[in-house]
Design a protein around this motif. Sequence first.
Motif, PDB file in Angstrom:
ATOM      1  N   ASP A 154      18.135  -2.989  11.499  1.00 23.74           N
ATOM      2  CA  ASP A 154      19.160  -2.165  10.857  1.00 23.74           C
ATOM      3  C   ASP A 154      20.134  -3.018  10.045  1.00 23.74           C
ATOM      4  O   ASP A 154      20.439  -4.155  10.404  1.00 23.74           O
ATOM      5  N   PRO A 213      21.173  -4.733   1.801  1.00 23.70           N
ATOM      6  CA  PRO A 213      20.516  -5.147   3.055  1.00 23.70           C
ATOM      7  C   PRO A 213      19.497  -6.265   2.859  1.00 23.70           C
ATOM      8  O   PRO A 213      19.356  -7.128   3.727  1.00 23.70           O
ATOM      9  N   VAL A 257      26.850  -1.874  17.752  1.00 24.56           N
ATOM     10  CA  VAL A 257      26.140  -3.008  17.156  1.00 24.56           C
ATOM     11  C   VAL A 257      27.029  -4.240  17.056  1.00 24.56           C
ATOM     12  O   VAL A 257      26.535  -5.355  16.893  1.00 24.56           O
TER      13      VAL A 257
END
Length: 564
Positions: A289, A308, A250
């Motif tokens: 994500d 998040p 990522v």
Amino acid sequence: HHDDDQVQLPSGSIGKAVHTVALSTCLTRAATACQSIVKQRESSEQLLKDAMATMPAQTDSGVLLRAMDERLRDIREYHARNDTTIQQQPAQKKLRRGGQPLADGYDIASLLLEETSQSKLDTLFAPEEIMGKYLDLVNVYESHVELLKLFMVGGKDSQDEKQRQQVPYIDFLSLLTNKGLASLKEQDKLNHRKKYARFLTDLLAYLKGFLQRTSPLLKVEDAIVKPAEQEFKKTWRTHGGCNGYQYIKVEASLAIEDGDDDKNGGGSGDNSVDLSPFNTPEELCENVDAGILKTELSRLGLKCGGTPLDRAKRLFQTKDTPLDKLPKKLFAKGGKGAPSKAQQSAGTSTTNASSSGRRFDLAKTEAIVTTLLDQLRPNLEGTLRRAERRTTQTSKERMQEVEEELYGTMEQEKAKGEKKEGGEEGDEGDSDDSDDEEPIYNPKGVPLGWDGKPIPYWLFKLHGLNHFYPCEICGNESYRGRRNFEKHFAEAKHAYGMKCLGIPNTQHFHGVTKIEDAQQLWKTLESKMNEDKFDDRKEEEYEDSHGNVLSRATYEDLARQGLL
């Protein structure tokens, strides 16, 4: 040039330094003169075009000839009034000036003497660098010795072992020469990322400066730094990591170039995450994500901490708002507000590695430092050998070695003089290096001394260097001679091996080299220490009303029976 016009340089490092500086000065001066000539020619051509444009279309050729005659007469009158002839130098053995001062405004001899003077060379190189032959990393080592101890020893130890487990300067040079910075644990780098970033910045600045001083004609940024950075970005873009750092897919977007951002269809053109399908931060948090959100915020220089949802809210603000319009409080510490478009790059932060501390920036700076160390590999290996020699040298031997490295040995000067007197022109390039290329006769494998020659055999036997002592705790490393073997028990490598076994490196284990013996001795010491501990069930005493002294177990038994 004739032989009388050449300068006889010493055969040591100072001669090489003078030759390099003189060559760089001449080429720089020639390049400057060429640029000046080109500019003058362009201006003269433009003046000629302007003069031709102002003249009538049909001009008599006699007019041009009369103009040329007038100009020629003016030149002759100027030279008649001014003595511009160059005086002949007396027939002496002097250095050719190499130029015409009256015509050029300078002469090469004076220019070179000024640039290669001893005072300028002393300020160009540090004393420990020996005119660019060795690296002087002592300041970098002393500034970050505590950080190196955390990396190489393995953590903070008790106060009584702190002095004994300091990382020697030789171990630091050995790390840079043999293992490299990629051998250090990534978790240790990230746990101390600010200190490690400052270490990399200091090391990078010194290596670039040293390379620029020893190779002044080399463009360090264009020839070394930029290719290394491009190769690093290519590797990171493919794997999300590099040598010495874990591959995290990522994070591969951190190395995406500017032109690749638009392919993702981001709302603002600056994001690699497409924000157009999402209407609220909650939708963005549910569909993307958390690791990708963190990577994207880090790429843009924004704060990437919090939950998040907090990251999604922060990133969602870039959907319709340019980065330079966002509040400064959203940017990470160390960044100076929003980055400009010229500075923005998916793989480059607006701050350097010392201020941002990102994993990507640390790895990039480390890759550049590694490339520079590879470029300076001969100097680095020579510095390590010199540091090892100096541990066994006296002060007089050290001074003698410095003199020989600067000005060459007596044998080299003598051979140079004999060659000049004999006039042997065919062997000029071979005799200088004949002593260096000649193999050393060493049939018994005796170690080399400070002068690069085998030490006397009686000294070899006296110090017991013909015996090797292995140590299983140090990874089956063999130590030559009893003195080196005894000394290694207090060094960082043995202490680290003991720590991996979970055993303190105390005086009890001095002389123990087997892992099994060390573990058995530690069990014995533990049992003895447990025996010396106070046992309240056996050693605690009580006294009844009659003055009888009883143990705790006896007293409790009598108390339960009601006999006290």
